[in-house]
Scaffold this active site. Structure first.
Site, PDB file in Angstrom:
ATOM      1  CG  ASP A 179      -9.373   7.572 -10.818  1.00 22.23           C
ATOM      2  OD1 ASP A 179      -9.144   6.354 -10.414  1.00 22.23           O
ATOM      3  OD2 ASP A 179      -8.662   8.529 -10.875  1.00 22.23           O
ATOM      4  CG  HIS A 180      -8.506   1.396 -12.745  1.00 24.92           C
ATOM      5  ND1 HIS A 180      -7.700   1.917 -13.125  1.00 24.92           N
ATOM      6  CD2 HIS A 180      -7.974   0.471 -11.918  1.00 24.92           C
ATOM      7  CE1 HIS A 180      -6.508   1.560 -12.967  1.00 24.92           C
ATOM      8  NE2 HIS A 180      -6.724   0.621 -12.172  1.00 24.92           N
ATOM      9  CG  HIS A 241      -4.989   5.916 -10.733  1.00 20.79           C
ATOM     10  ND1 HIS A 241      -6.470   6.050 -11.095  1.00 20.79           N
ATOM     11  CD2 HIS A 241      -4.604   5.331 -11.639  1.00 20.79           C
ATOM     12  CE1 HIS A 241      -6.448   5.475 -12.403  1.00 20.79           C
ATOM     13  NE2 HIS A 241      -5.342   5.140 -12.608  1.00 20.79           N
ATOM     14  CE  LYS A 341       3.555   2.632 -15.963  1.00 25.33           C
ATOM     15  NZ  LYS A 341       2.619   1.646 -15.208  1.00 25.33           N
ATOM     16  CE  LYS A 346      -0.548  -3.520  -9.090  1.00 27.43           C
ATOM     17  NZ  LYS A 346      -0.740  -2.152  -9.529  1.00 27.43           N
TER      18      LYS A 346
END
Ligand SMILES: NC(=O)C1=CN([C@@H]2O[C@H](COP(=O)(O)OP(=O)(O)OC[C@H]3O[C@@H](n4cnc5c(N)ncnc54)[C@H](OP(=O)(O)O)[C@@H]3O)[C@@H](O)[C@H]2O)C=CC1
Ligand SMILES: O=C1O[C@H](COP(=O)(O)O)[C@@H](O)[C@H](O)[C@H]1O
Length: 501
Positions: A179-180, A241, A341, A346
């Site tokens: 899970d980055h 996440h 999204k 961001k």
């Protein structure tokens, strides 16, 4: 570090090019790869070893963050790379692969430690694990590890089924679920940072009024329609996440915690999360999808007009949720999570709002992306002024060093056999359990799908989710921008003082 062979399924794919090769190269430059390192890339397309190496070199030139782009250093790195044609369904390809792996191990005279990295679609995970096992690739006299990308299942029952299948070839200690977000340096520290940042008194008197966890994205579905239209924001970001961020924030990790301790603490958070049922969902969850709009001066199409998206798709591109942890410390603190999204900017950040009288609010802000920092701020809702930022001076290395990419950290951890920052099965299962009633409600269309214009902060219903509790999302442009901070009062106790953690 022990020598190892890195067997990469999906070596010609997007993730390998953008993330895995640059991360490996950086580890090589930093001398953090095993001295005798060997990589075997796999894919269906026919490539010679040389053309594979040339493709990897190209991806380093395009995506590597390393300052070292010296041709000689790259050549030395690329010498470790071989390519093998393999169709995931063809058993004989695995037998040939075993021969190549053994040949390289003999050439390099290394112990047969093998890391199988599955950078392919999730539909292939079971087949690959079974074929690795049947071919004998997993039975050499060294360690074996399976690194898998997300998504881990599509819902609770498919995740359980996948896990059972993987366990036929690999046991839990050998499975590394990436899970980055868990590889982001700030995320690895947030529980510790939060608890250290709160003074003892605040901690004991439980002055936290609310927690907000935001992961807003500007990007739309891009080229991933086939996957995303069946996943949505809930499976793509929320189940993994966002719930991992919640777990990492609310556990207090002792300094040198073992992987078992971390797993247990995270499990406890998930078990304490008040469950939703299908009917509660309407009061706790907001589902959204982007329509056409303007992002950073450019017109963009709505989700259903994106290439590859099913006509009239009801897929979610935004989710906001109100959660509650039933434990003594958090029980009176609502936790709000949102991600989506095609939003205005961001920003991945956590805002802790403290109880206070009057319009001025004391906030602890943990920015995770695009930049990493943590600071206190006193802010007033709806005003263009908010106050002195008190940065928190940290001894943690991420504040001083160039921030490492999550993949560098996680691949290195997998190579040294440290599973601390990988998703453990129990917490993955508990996350799916919590999310399942929402998936059921979506499927049965019990929840409205709110269309929001691209370039905003999502549907206005997400604001109402907080308003009924007397809160609002911090740092949306209509409230207060972090960058507009000007002078004013600061926390009395910490005035003019940097806080040492
Ligand atoms: N790209 C990203 O940013 C992210 C991706 N992921 C996950 O990573 C994984 C890989 O994604 P990504 O790289 O984008 O996917 P791509 O579609 O770009 O690449 C897929 C890879 O799989 C190989 N492949 C496909 N079918 C077969 C087959 N039958 N036999 C052998 N090889 C096959 C392809 O090789 P060839 O065509 O040569 O056969 C290619 O190398 C997925 O699980 C995705 O969800 C997770 C986070 C982010
Ligand atoms: O895993 C994923 O994450 C990215 C967002 O990651 P970040 O590190 O840029 O915050 C998201 O765009 C993608 O859809 C999802 O699959």
């Amino acid at each position: 570090m022990e020598p190892a062979t890195f067997v990469l399924f999906g070596a010609t794919g997007d993730l390998a090019k953008r993330k895995i090769y640059p991360a490996l190269f950086q580890l090589f430059v930093d001398q953090k790869l095993p001295p005798s390192f060997s990589l075997i890339g796999l894919g269906r397309r026919g490539l010679s070893h040389e053309s594979f190496q040339a493709n990897v070199e190209q991806s380093l030139i395009t995506f590597s963050r390393s300052e070292v782009k010296d041709a000689d250093v790259m050549k030395k790195f690329l010498r470790a790379f071989r390519y093998h044609v393999l169709d995931i369904d063809r058993k004989e390809d695995y037998t040939k692969l075993l021969r190549l792996v053994e040949e390289r191990e003999n050439e390099l005279n290394i112990t047969p430690n093998r890391m199988f990295y599955l950078s392919v679609g999730p539909e292939f995970f079971e087949t690959i694990a079974a074929n690795i096992h049947e071919s004998g690739l997993d039975s050499a006299n060294g360690w074996k590890r399976l690194v898998i990308e997300k998504p881990f299942g599509h819902d609770l029952s498919s995740a359980r089924q996948l896990n059972t299948k993987l366990n036929q070839a690999f046991n839990e200690t050998e499975i590394y679920r990436i899970d980055h977000y868990l590889g982001k340096p700030m995320v690895q520290q947030i529980g510790h940072l939060l608890h250290s940042a709160l003074s003892e008194q605040e901690y004991r008197t439980r002055k936290i009024a609310s927690v907000q966890i935001t992961a807003n994205e500007v990007l739309g579905v891009e080229e991933r329609a086939g996957y995303y239209d069946h996943a949505g924001a809930i499976r793509d970001m929320f189940q993994n996440h966002m719930l991992q961020l919640l777990m990492m924030l609310t556990i207090e990790l002792p300094n040198r915690s073992s992987v078992e301790e971390v797993g247990k603490l995270k499990r406890n958070v998930m078990k304490a999360l008040k469950p939703l049922n299908k009917t509660d969902v309407t009061h706790h969850i907001i589902r959204g999808q982007y329509g056409a709009g303007e992002i950073q001066g450019e017109q963009v199409v709505g989700y259903t007009d994106e290439p590859g998206i099913e006509l009239g798709s009801h897929n979610d591109t935004f989710i906001a949720a109100r959660l509650q942890i039933n434990d003594p410390f958090w029980k009176d603190t609502p936790i709000y999570i949102r991600t989506g999204k095609r939003l205005k900017e961001k920003a991945t950040r956590i805002v802790i709002e403290f109880n206070s009288e009057g319009p001025l609010k004391d906030l602890l802000i943990i920015e995770i992306g695009p930049n990493e920092r943590i600071f206190f701020q006193r802010s007033q809702s709806g005003m263009e002024n908010s106050d002195v930022e008190i940065p928190i001076r940290s001894q943690h290395s991420f504040m001083k060093e160039v921030v490492k990419d999550a993949y560098e950290i996680l691949i290195h951890d997998a190579l040294i056999g440290d599973k601390t920052y990988f998703a453990h099965w129990d917490e993955v299962e508990l996350s799916w359990e919590w999310v399942q009633p929402i998936l059921d409600a979506y499927r049965e269309n019990l929840l409205p799908l709110h269309i929001y214009p691209a370039g905003t902060y999502g549907p206005s219903e997400s604001d109402k989710l907080l308003e009924i509790d007397g809160f609002h999302w911090w740092f949306d442009a209509k409230n207060v921008s972090i960058n507009d901070a000007t002078k004013g009062e600061s926390f009395e106790a910490q005035k003019a003082e940097l806080i040492e953690l």
